[in-house]
Design an enzyme around this catalytic site. Structure first.
Site, short mmCIF file in Angstrom:
data_model
loop_
_atom_site.label_atom_id
_atom_site.label_comp_id
_atom_site.label_asym_id
_atom_site.label_seq_id
_atom_site.Cartn_x
_atom_site.Cartn_y
_atom_site.Cartn_z
N CYS A 179 98.11 3.77 36.50
CA CYS A 179 96.93 3.75 35.63
C CYS A 179 95.75 3.14 36.37
CB CYS A 179 97.20 2.97 34.35
SG CYS A 179 97.51 1.22 34.62
N CYS A 181 95.98 -0.30 37.99
CA CYS A 181 96.75 -0.39 39.25
C CYS A 181 95.80 -0.35 40.45
CB CYS A 181 97.74 0.76 39.36
SG CYS A 181 99.01 0.77 38.09
N ASP A 224 62.93 20.20 57.51
CA ASP A 224 62.43 20.38 58.87
C ASP A 224 62.12 21.87 59.01
OD1 ASP A 224 62.00 19.91 61.70
OD2 ASP A 224 63.94 20.91 61.98
N ASP A 238 68.31 19.65 61.28
CA ASP A 238 69.40 20.07 62.17
C ASP A 238 69.36 19.45 63.55
OD1 ASP A 238 67.11 21.49 63.02
OD2 ASP A 238 68.38 23.03 63.93
N ASP A 265 65.82 14.72 63.79
CA ASP A 265 65.87 14.64 62.33
C ASP A 265 66.77 13.50 61.84
OD1 ASP A 265 64.24 16.92 62.04
OD2 ASP A 265 65.96 18.24 62.26
#
Length: 743
Positions: A22, A25, A443, A637, A641
């Protein structure tokens, strides 16, 4: 310096934990491991039954980890830690047998519970009593004999954990079951063996059937829950199963079939039509089309010929190819995807903090309510047995299992669904945050555009084009900038050879400079030229300002302008339009000039843009938009960046970009289709909606069930049945995410 070294030394691991039942736990296991020296960032996921943490291999003690978890009442597999320490040890704990033991205990419980129910219900019918010719006293003794093995065999797990909890002054769902069924069994046993202690004039009513049915139903619920939870992680299993077991390797012009774990970088692998590609690599011969849909979400097969990259786990469709292995195992694209998805599935969303806080006080509160219920029934003049049965009902109906499963099962299914579509969401926090996005910053080069610029034309001033291309290509060959690559490719296409250069300096966001044949060569943007006091008056109206221009100067004198264009990606306008339709502000930042930026912004439908932004200025630009609009995402990418991705609330990297960008981002798009950003938002919305539905039903179930049990309107056996199906309903609701259409 100390912190930096610490990060380098620490390793991250995810270990299976047995026995968690549960939400409470989770807190106990986390608390136990946080007290172990050398362990940090402990995170337990109830749905996956795993604990992830970072640890120092030089400091952490394996035995202390095991004992800490076992003292808390659970069992942990520490064999992956042995691997980090260079020990070749197999898992001997038998954690995979947990489901088998659960099933065995369930079957044993069912076999004994059926006759208990028959005997208990049969005595209500006169014909049954005539048939068996046994007194109620003897029937009770038979029920005691049949129920005792259920308590000590099928129900043993509850009482073992209850005892350990008691030693640590804690409680969890097992405590509720143990106290409830234990109280009913002890009362019934005493009533059977010493009836005069309970009632002086008649045989007391017993609750052996209640004890047996509750234990059996709870085991049945756990078995259903375990099966359902396995389905939530099926996407991970699908990814793992993508990799073939063997590979056909070319050794000394001979073909040899070897196990996949023997494959290493540098090996040349042959893949025939219909075969799975066993590792990442580069095609050295042959031609084919490859289905990469399971990795990228791209449905159309991709053409592969010499020089093309192939990804492990993808399927070779038509021709036969040979490729040289570049990465295997965890270092491969598939390995990294699996790692990212597993980490995301082990993380917690902020909304789960509510469930964790409730779970921390829930079980003690329920025990208090049960005791008050018991006392209240006695005070109002009810019999001991009536008070007891309502006491048991309160304990059983209050299981917090559904509460613990509400968030993690949805996150597991949601992140798995995303991975299936080429969207890797690194953690639950981001999954919850994406749908709150107010602005998104793109970008330009490689993100909105194809990232494959070409030289449209060259204008020269007092230099031959061949000499210009030789010098420019020789300089730009040292550069990693995408515009430099365009110039090099243009020169190669003209058959121009390059020469060695004497020195090279890269000026990020501006350009490059070097010495060739004792001449100072400069290539870059207009600002770079002005910084070097280069006269640009020759240009006047000659430059087409709607394209990117790279200026070229020799010994501080302008000699040429390369006019370069980079087409926008096919689906960029569609993605931008979809984002705008959701009320999200779309922004573009680029280092290019104003005219070039405006052209791309107009073509894609971007709301606003900032041109001439240097790499170090991108993060500041993102900060400005965060202050202006609120929660802001950044899509990029390149290496330049990375700071902006880290600064943004949600960093989204194009998977085909640089490793630095991918590592920094919170979301990785395996392919470069920006429509996946829209899909990620849809997935976030639906996942959060599912979590809220799960939490609502988990809470409402207890809010309604506990009062009904307390006032005597809920039989404990029905409470056990309802409790069992509450968890299954939450998991089933999460599994509906698998069928959700992102397109």
């Amino acid at each position: 310096m100390k912190t930096k070294n610490k990060k380098i030394e620490f390793k991250k691991v995810s270990l299976p934990v047995e026995g968690m039942t549960c939400a409470s736990c989770v807190a106990r296991v986390e608390k136990a491991l946080k007290n172990v020296e050398g362990i940090e960032e402990v995170n337990v996921n109830f749905a996956t039954e795993k604990v992830s943490f970072t640890f120092d291999p030089l400091k952490v003690d394996d035995k202390k980890i095991s004992s800490a978890v076992e003292d808390a009442g659970y069992k942990i597999d520490i064999s992956p830690i042995h691997n980090f320490k260079g020990k070749d040890e197999k898992n001997t704990d038998g954690l995979n047998n947990y489901d088998k033991e659960l099933k065995k205990d369930l079957i044993f419980g069912v076999v004994l519970t059926i006759p208990i129910m028959i005997l208990n219900m049969g005595v209500m019918f006169e014909s049954f009593s005539d048939f068996i010719s046994l007194s109620q006293e003897n029937i009770n003794k038979i029920l005691l004999i049949l129920t005792t093995p259920i308590i000590f065999i099928s129900g043993k797990r509850f009482f073992k954990i209850f005892w350990k909890n008691l030693l640590h002054f804690t409680a969890d769902m097992n405590s509720l079951v143990a106290v409830g069924t234990g109280a009913a069994f002890i009362y019934s046993a005493v009533a059977t063996l010493f009836p005069e202690l309970i009632h002086h004039h008649e045989i007391p009513h017993v609750y052996f059937d209640t004890t047996a049915v509750i234990i059996t139903l709870i085991l049945f619920g756990r078995w259903l829950e375990s099966n359902a939870k396995r389905k939530t992680g099926s996407e991970i299993k699908k990814l793992i199963e993508l990799q073939p077991k063997t590979a056909l390797v070319k050794i000394n012009d001979e073909e040899k079939l070897i196990p996949i774990d023997k494959l290493k970088p540098g090996d040349v692998v042959i893949v025939k039509p219909g075969g799975k590609i066993p590792a990442d690599g580069e095609v050295v011969s042959g031609y084919s089309t490859v289905d990469e849909s399971m990795i990228t979400g791209e449905s159309l097969p991709i053409e592969k010929q010499k020089g093309a990259k192939v990804v492990g786990g993808t399927i070779n469709k038509s021709g036969s190819i040979e490729f040289k292995v570049t990465a295997v195992g965890d270092n491969s694209v598939l390995g990294q995807i699996i790692k990212l998805v597993e980490e995301a599935q082990s993380s917690k969303a902020p909304i789960q903090q509510l469930a964790d806080k409730v779970a921390a006080v829930f079980v003690p509160a329920v025990i208090c309510i049960a005791i008050i219920t018991f006392a209240a029934w006695l005070i109002t003049g009810s019999s001991f047995s009536t008070a007891l049965i309502n006491f048991v009902a309160v304990l059983i109906i209050a299981c917090p299992c559904a509460l613990g499963l509400a968030t993690p099962t949805a996150i597991i299914t949601g992140t798995g669904k995303g991975a299936q579509h080429g969207i890797l969401i690194k953690n639950g926090q981001v999954l919850e945050l994406i749908h709150k996005m107010k602005a998104i910053v793109f970008d330009k080069t490689g993100t909105l555009t194809k990232g494959k610029p070409i030289v449209r034309r060259v204008e020269t001033f007092g230099i031959s084009e061949d000499e210009l291309l030789m010098l420019a290509a020789s300089l730009e060959k040292k550069s990693e900038h995408i515009l430099g690559e365009a110039i090099v490719e243009y020169a190669e296409g003209k058959g121009i050879d390059t020469i060695n250069i004497e020195s090279f300096i890269n000026k990020p966001g501006k350009g490059v400079e070097g010495i060739i044949n004792s001449r100072k060569i400069i290539a870059g943007n207009k600002n770079f030229m002005l910084d070097n006091n280069i006269d640009l008056s020759l240009l006047k109206e000659r430059e087409d300002g709607f394209y990117t221009s790279v200026y070229f100067a020799i010994d501080n004198e302008l000699k040429a302008v390369f006019v370069i264009e980079d087409d926008i990606k096919e689906f960029s306008p569609e993605a931008v339009a979809s984002l705008k339709a959701k009320g999200i502000k779309t922004i573009m930042i680029t280092g290019d000039n104003e005219n070039s930026a405006k052209l791309i912004a107009d073509k894609t439908g971007i709301d606003e843009y900032s041109a001439g932004i240097l790499p170090e200025g991108k993060a500041d630009a993102v900060k400005k938009y965060q202050q202006k609009y609120g929660i802001t995402a950044m899509v990029g990418d390149g290496i330049n960046d990375a700071p902006a991705l880290a600064k943004s609330d949600i960093g989204i990297a194009i998977g085909k970009g640089t490793d630095v960008a991918v590592e920094t981002a919170d979301v990785v798009l395996i392919n470069d289709d920006l429509r996946n950003v829209v899909k990620a938002i849809k997935l976030s919305n639906q996942t959060l909606k599912t979590i809220k539905q799960n939490l609502f039903w988990a809470f409402i179930y207890n809010v309604i069930g506990i009062p009904l049990a307390a006032i005597g309107l809920l039989n404990p056996m029905f409470a056990a049945l309802a409790m069992a199906f509450s968890s299954v309903s939450v998991v089933s609701n999460s599994l509906r995410l698998k069928k959700y259409r992102l397109n």
